[in-house]
Motif scaffolding. Structure first.
Motif, PDB file in Angstrom:
ATOM      1  N   UNK A  11       1.085  -1.159  -0.122  1.00  0.00           N
ATOM      2  CA  UNK A  11       0.079  -0.136   0.075  1.00  0.00           C
ATOM      3  C   UNK A  11       0.813   1.095   0.149  1.00  0.00           C
ATOM      4  N   UNK A  12       0.591   2.161  -0.927  1.00  0.00           N
ATOM      5  CA  UNK A  12       1.263   3.322  -0.970  1.00  0.00           C
ATOM      6  C   UNK A  12       0.319   4.464  -0.367  1.00  0.00           C
ATOM      7  N   UNK A  13       0.844   5.294   0.554  1.00  0.00           N
ATOM      8  CA  UNK A  13      -0.191   6.422   0.987  1.00  0.00           C
ATOM      9  C   UNK A  13       0.698   7.828   0.510  1.00  0.00           C
ATOM     10  N   UNK A  14       0.200   8.510  -0.367  1.00  0.00           N
ATOM     11  CA  UNK A  14       0.841   9.622  -0.847  1.00  0.00           C
ATOM     12  C   UNK A  14       0.079  10.933  -0.569  1.00  0.00           C
ATOM     13  N   UNK A  15       0.725  11.930  -0.128  1.00  0.00           N
ATOM     14  CA  UNK A  15       0.218  13.241   0.324  1.00  0.00           C
ATOM     15  C   UNK A  15      -0.855  13.923  -0.536  1.00  0.00           C
ATOM     16  N   UNK A  16      -0.352  14.063  -1.844  1.00  0.00           N
ATOM     17  CA  UNK A  16      -1.159  14.792  -3.009  1.00  0.00           C
ATOM     18  C   UNK A  16      -1.099  14.255  -4.180  1.00  0.00           C
ATOM     19  N   UNK A  17      -2.150  14.333  -5.010  1.00  0.00           N
ATOM     20  CA  UNK A  17      -1.933  13.767  -6.403  1.00  0.00           C
ATOM     21  C   UNK A  17      -1.710  15.168  -7.092  1.00  0.00           C
ATOM     22  N   UNK A  18      -0.478  15.349  -7.674  1.00  0.00           N
ATOM     23  CA  UNK A  18      -0.216  16.667  -8.130  1.00  0.00           C
ATOM     24  C   UNK A  18       1.120  16.251  -9.214  1.00  0.00           C
ATOM     25  N   UNK A  19       1.816  17.081  -9.794  1.00  0.00           N
ATOM     26  CA  UNK A  19       2.669  16.780 -10.768  1.00  0.00           C
ATOM     27  C   UNK A  19       4.235  17.116 -10.087  1.00  0.00           C
ATOM     28  N   UNK A  20       4.267  17.565  -8.754  1.00  0.00           N
ATOM     29  CA  UNK A  20       5.425  17.792  -8.239  1.00  0.00           C
ATOM     30  C   UNK A  20       6.439  16.698  -7.614  1.00  0.00           C
ATOM     31  N   UNK A  21       7.516  16.974  -7.388  1.00  0.00           N
ATOM     32  CA  UNK A  21       8.526  16.155  -7.179  1.00  0.00           C
ATOM     33  C   UNK A  21       8.298  14.949  -6.368  1.00  0.00           C
ATOM     34  N   UNK A  22       7.704  15.068  -4.931  1.00  0.00           N
ATOM     35  CA  UNK A  22       7.448  14.057  -4.099  1.00  0.00           C
ATOM     36  C   UNK A  22       6.640  13.121  -4.846  1.00  0.00           C
ATOM     37  N   UNK A  23       5.636  13.711  -5.255  1.00  0.00           N
ATOM     38  CA  UNK A  23       4.442  12.625  -5.835  1.00  0.00           C
ATOM     39  C   UNK A  23       5.288  11.835  -7.189  1.00  0.00           C
ATOM     40  N   UNK A  24       5.957  12.486  -7.939  1.00  0.00           N
ATOM     41  CA  UNK A  24       6.372  12.014  -9.082  1.00  0.00           C
ATOM     42  C   UNK A  24       7.392  10.651  -8.803  1.00  0.00           C
TER      43      UNK A  24
END
Length: 284
Positions: free
Chosen positions: A1-14
């Motif tokens: 399971x992955x928990x990702x802060x925000x659905x966006x196109x920024x570095x941490x998510x990418x």
């Protein structure tokens, strides 16, 4: 399971999504929880297309309206700020039904989202943070206690590791594991150069770049000052500074600083590799 802060196109998510390229989906059943989102027209984004192409299930907790207009976006924020726990309960009940993750990868502190912990055990979580020092220094006691119970904390560099230790996080919980762009994508030349960088390169400039939203948190003010210093020094006349990222300027940096001619601001891009292959020096 992955928990990702925000659905966006920024570095941490990418960078988190890039990790999926190294996981054998025939061996692992993967699900992703995005807590929030920051972009419009989600279904047109590269991340959405990648997840659909690889048949990876995901849910965005704080999204109840279409992502097709700024009006919907603002209304969605107002509603979810007040009803987040209730919305999460409705969405996660079915999403996580009969799903028992062996490992949980999370790219944000979870104390303020501790309602998630009713669905899985804290000692299964591997935290992986790409936080700047100013945010690490603001870690609460509750954040520290939660991380010390978790399985592991992965951090970007040794300097940040020392800051986490100073905040009280146990040394045996911390490992250095940098987030970075996928070097193979650069070497394989998947992207054509962005027009802005072509124009700069045609002037035979040495390009110094940094990536991220215009903010004090990302050090845009220091980047601008560095460009100004080099602009007035003949020895560095061939240097050109390129900032790539959102220009919301919530800290009024662009308003309060003089921008020199050797500085270019480029709006955020979904294809960072169209820039990065042609950068001479990347400041992070």
């Amino acid at each position: 399971l992955f928990i990702i802060s925000k659905f966006n196109n920024l570095g941490a998510t990418k960078n988190t999504i890039d990790l999926l390229n190294f996981i054998d989906l025939n061996k692992f059943d993967i699900k992703i929880i995005f807590i929030d989102y920051e972009i419009l027209f989600i279904k047109q984004s590269n991340i959405y297309k990648l997840l659909k192409h690889r048949n990876i299930s995901f849910v965005i907790i704080n999204k109840i309206l279409p992502s097709t207009s700024r009006v919907y976006f603002k209304i969605n924020k107002i509603i979810t700020n007040k009803l987040e726990i209730f919305i999460a309960k409705l969405k996660l009940y079915n999403f996580l039904k009969n799903f028992e993750p062996s490992y949980i990868y999370c790219n944000r502190p979870l104390y303020k989202k501790k309602y998630l912990l009713k669905y899985f055990s804290l000692n299964k979580i591997i935290f992986h943070f790409s936080l700047v020092p100013s945010i690490i220094k603001k870690f609460s006691k509750n954040d520290v206690e939660m991380i010390n119970i978790s399985k592991k904390l992965l951090v970007n560099n040794h300097e940040n590791a020392n800051l986490y230790k100073q905040k009280g996080i146990l040394q045996n919980k911390i490992s250095v594991f940098p987030l970075a762009v996928d070097i193979k994508k650069i070497d394989q030349n998947f992207s054509t150069p962005n027009q802005q960088i072509i124009d700069i390169k045609n002037k035979n400039k040495f390009i110094i770049a940094s990536i991220g939203p215009v903010s004090l948190r990302k050090g845009t003010d220091i980047f601008i000052k560095l460009a100004n210093i080099c602009h007035h020094d003949h020895e560095f006349k061939n240097f050109h500074f390129l900032w790539i990222g959102f220009e919301k300027d919530e800290d009024k940096i662009l308003l309060n600083n003089k921008l020199s001619k050797n500085l270019t601001l480029s709006s955020h891009t979904q294809d960072i590799y169209s820039f990065i292959k042609y950068i001479d020096c990347l400041i992070i």
